[in-house]
Design a protein around this motif. Sequence first.
Motif, PDB file in Angstrom:
ATOM      1  N   LEU A 185       0.810  -1.217   0.000  1.00 19.79           N
ATOM      2  CA  LEU A 185       0.000   0.000   0.000  1.00 19.79           C
ATOM      3  C   LEU A 185       0.842   1.266   0.000  1.00 19.79           C
ATOM      4  CD1 LEU A 185      -2.901   1.191   0.215  1.00 19.79           C
ATOM      5  CD2 LEU A 185      -2.597   1.137   2.712  1.00 19.79           C
ATOM      6  N   SER A 186       1.956   1.261   0.752  1.00 18.93           N
ATOM      7  CA  SER A 186       2.753   2.487   0.897  1.00 18.93           C
ATOM      8  C   SER A 186       4.224   2.160   1.085  1.00 18.93           C
ATOM      9  CB  SER A 186       2.246   3.304   2.091  1.00 18.93           C
ATOM     10  OG  SER A 186       3.089   4.404   2.347  1.00 18.93           O
ATOM     11  N   THR A 187       5.065   2.976   0.484  1.00 22.60           N
ATOM     12  CA  THR A 187       6.513   2.794   0.664  1.00 22.60           C
ATOM     13  C   THR A 187       6.959   3.196   2.066  1.00 22.60           C
ATOM     14  OG1 THR A 187       6.861   5.009  -0.262  1.00 22.60           O
ATOM     15  CG2 THR A 187       7.011   3.136  -1.777  1.00 22.60           C
ATOM     16  N   SER A 188       6.080   3.879   2.821  1.00 24.13           N
ATOM     17  CA  SER A 188       6.425   4.256   4.198  1.00 24.13           C
ATOM     18  C   SER A 188       6.552   3.028   5.089  1.00 24.13           C
ATOM     19  CB  SER A 188       5.364   5.205   4.774  1.00 24.13           C
ATOM     20  OG  SER A 188       5.296   6.391   4.027  1.00 24.13           O
ATOM     21  N   VAL A 189       5.828   1.957   4.742  1.00 21.69           N
ATOM     22  CA  VAL A 189       5.917   0.693   5.491  1.00 21.69           C
ATOM     23  C   VAL A 189       7.008  -0.133   4.829  1.00 21.69           C
ATOM     24  CG1 VAL A 189       4.665  -1.319   6.332  1.00 21.69           C
ATOM     25  CG2 VAL A 189       3.460   0.842   6.008  1.00 21.69           C
ATOM     26  N   GLN A 190       8.163  -0.221   5.470  1.00 17.08           N
ATOM     27  CA  GLN A 190       9.356  -0.760   4.810  1.00 17.08           C
ATOM     28  C   GLN A 190       9.724  -2.172   5.232  1.00 17.08           C
ATOM     29  OE1 GLN A 190      12.312   2.210   5.674  1.00 17.08           O
ATOM     30  NE2 GLN A 190      11.367   3.757   4.359  1.00 17.08           N
ATOM     31  N   SER A 191       9.018  -2.758   6.202  1.00 16.77           N
ATOM     32  CA  SER A 191       9.350  -4.116   6.641  1.00 16.77           C
ATOM     33  C   SER A 191       8.119  -4.771   7.233  1.00 16.77           C
ATOM     34  CB  SER A 191      10.478  -4.084   7.683  1.00 16.77           C
ATOM     35  OG  SER A 191      10.031  -3.445   8.870  1.00 16.77           O
ATOM     36  N   ARG A 192       8.188  -6.076   7.373  1.00 20.70           N
ATOM     37  CA  ARG A 192       7.055  -6.810   7.946  1.00 20.70           C
ATOM     38  C   ARG A 192       6.875  -6.464   9.423  1.00 20.70           C
ATOM     39  NH1 ARG A 192       5.261 -10.249   4.202  1.00 20.70           N
ATOM     40  NH2 ARG A 192       3.766 -11.155   5.651  1.00 20.70           N
ATOM     41  N   SER A 193       7.992  -6.297  10.139  1.00 15.39           N
ATOM     42  CA  SER A 193       7.873  -5.958  11.555  1.00 15.39           C
ATOM     43  C   SER A 193       7.233  -4.587  11.736  1.00 15.39           C
ATOM     44  CB  SER A 193       9.248  -5.991  12.230  1.00 15.39           C
ATOM     45  OG  SER A 193      10.113  -5.029  11.659  1.00 15.39           O
ATOM     46  N   GLN A 194       7.522  -3.644  10.825  1.00  9.53           N
ATOM     47  CA  GLN A 194       6.904  -2.322  10.899  1.00  9.53           C
ATOM     48  C   GLN A 194       5.401  -2.423  10.641  1.00  9.53           C
ATOM     49  OE1 GLN A 194       8.288   0.591   8.017  1.00  9.53           O
ATOM     50  NE2 GLN A 194       8.103   2.246   9.497  1.00  9.53           N
ATOM     51  N   ALA A 195       5.018  -3.264   9.683  1.00  6.99           N
ATOM     52  CA  ALA A 195       3.594  -3.472   9.406  1.00  6.99           C
ATOM     53  C   ALA A 195       2.893  -4.129  10.588  1.00  6.99           C
ATOM     54  CB  ALA A 195       3.438  -4.326   8.152  1.00  6.99           C
ATOM     55  N   VAL A 196       3.558  -5.086  11.220  1.00  6.55           N
ATOM     56  CA  VAL A 196       2.988  -5.738  12.407  1.00  6.55           C
ATOM     57  C   VAL A 196       2.768  -4.704  13.511  1.00  6.55           C
ATOM     58  CG1 VAL A 196       3.459  -7.384  14.265  1.00  6.55           C
ATOM     59  CG2 VAL A 196       3.900  -8.024  11.899  1.00  6.55           C
TER      60      VAL A 196
END
Length: 724
Positions: A109-120
């Motif tokens: 959805l967005s390049t601001s979310v750069q890793s799976r841990s950040q999305a979690v």
Amino acid sequence: MQADLFDGSRDNIINMQLFRSHVYHMQPDRGSAETDTIRGISWTPLPENLDTAETLKQFSSERVWRAGRVLYSALLEHAPALIRDRKHHLKTYRQCSSGRELVDWLIKLSTSVQSRSQAVGVLQVLLDEGVLVHVKQELNFQDRDTQFYRFPEEEFGVEPAANEKEREEELQEALLLLIQMGPDALLTMILRKPPNQRTAEELEVIFEELLHIKAVAHLSSSVRRELAAVLVFESHAKAGTVLFSQGDKGTSWYIIWKGSVNVVTHGKGLVTTLHEGDDFGQLALVNDAPRAATIILREDCCHFLRVDKQDFIHILKDVEANTVRLEEHGKVVLVLEKSPRGGPANQGASGNSHKYTVMSGTPEKILEHLLECVRLDSGCSDLTDTCMTDFLRTHKVFMPTSLLCPALLHHYHAEPSEGSELEKAAYSLNKKQKILRLVGQWVSLYGALLKEDPIAMDFLERLTEGVQSDSRLTSMLREQLQDHRKTRISESSYQTSSPAQALNHLNWFTNLEERLGSCQPIRAQDKVLQKYFRPDHTFVSLMLPVNVSVQEAMSSLVNPGGNQVLVKMNSSGDKLQLKLDATAVHTALGLNERLFICTADQVDKLTPLKEQLGPEEGTTDSLEQMSSKDLAGQLSDYDWELFSCVHQVELVYYIFGQHKFRGATTANLQRFMRRFNEVQYWVATEMCLCSELGRRAQLLRKFIKIASIDSQTKPKGSIQPTRG
């Protein structure tokens, strides 16, 4: 909650309370025929019984719910197929999404979310607030195909449709908020897990958090890693809760992660109050004695990191077993700690899988140990231990060049007293090669700063003379200089001297870069333009050295023997008379501070300059016509140029006090800090000077967009922290 804003001076910290017990209203002056201006700030007191902490919590929760609505709308628009009936273990779960699919969708959805841990972390924020719900009411978000979550659509429904541009801006604002809150939510989620269920990645997250906790700052990395593996999360909801009482058996050690507690003893009552980062309960475990005080929660919702007694004793035993102390003449001169080479992952490796890290010692003994540990088979950029780099960066604190250089020359010329002639020659050559490797790293770290140190330059000249008498050492040094040059070219875009020059001349500084940017580093001997104001607001401009003292500056401004003083004054009219021996006061000025030269009896009559009071009109019209992307690019480029002028050692000077280091300057660091403050106050000023609420909202969105673009640049620019 407090936000600490520094105005460019280390000793002038301003604590701004974000939520006070008053409501502030910005009111334009409608009675004037001129353009709307801000008349001032008026306030209406709120009820005395208002719970500020509860208000803050409610405000934060409402922001998360709004962000959740926007994210849910985006999910329905871009990936409605993710919400469907799921079957698992013969049971059907209606209209939900799997944890793994939600994480995948957020990253796309967005390049601001750069890793799976950040999305979690983002999804955990929503889960904590009830915006996202696990089908089995579990508290921890899991990035798995078999874990299902749903948005409570019946509670907030679908956001009204807006145009595409507004939807995109709202989505970016929502993500920025959730990304900012994500790390804390992720950490809390990890800490809630039983220690034996934490993954290696999760243990690393806890370890990184421990680096910022005051109670464990003095512990070594290996001990902090052991703590990360055994810490237990404990929380209590209500103020007044007794954690334990005086006389109880000691079972745990506590670190305050959030909140505060009162320490109470029999007979004395309240002894002290402990806050975030403080610890308590250790004494009873070490001495195996009853609790010496009662601990009572001072506020609601306190969070603790707990280490149980068995784990605490185990870590203590490990520390003692892995500690080596070297004594000379009855005094401890070196303390080393044994730890796995390359971190915990190599604990089971065979062979020489351990290393010894310096914990403390005399400077001479630490240097001797470092020379023994230097590896000649590794590349110049491959340091065998960060201890060497730390030693070289900070040596001026405990071993200035006046001591370091003679010590290195002593080791270079020292000859072994035992062994055959062949063994002595081999040992001597090996020691000299190690010294050259260490000195090469020293020159690489400090660069041109060493040219300003006559002791260092004399040492390098004498060392070069010794090297040129041995062809083997000459060849090694040439190869080392060439390796340093290749490393610098690969890591930066700076120009360096030609390879032929590096090979044909034993010049330690041939590999130094020549800056191509418009900003150049300020050196201690440089002169800069300095303004000194008179009481009538006229001024004198002088080109003076960066580190000029107050006395030297005044001798250039007025005739000696007069009743003149130099005063620093800020925009609020606060005045400070500077001491004659103070140095570098001009570069250390805060954003709204100026220097005034006057007589002693004129000090109380000084008034701030008009420029110190700030602008009266904003630049909203101009900002609206500028591209957010172009603004972010310009800000980031200029910030990076300023930052690249700051030498690492300036931070050491700044922390320990520039006056303690002869010929040192922190002018580049001060300039960068001033720029940081300048941008932060610029954003706040533009917002306050925009009197139309509609345009103010648009301006806020523009700043958020600039910050969003800025956050995706490497390095991040100075406007990035305004996102909070």
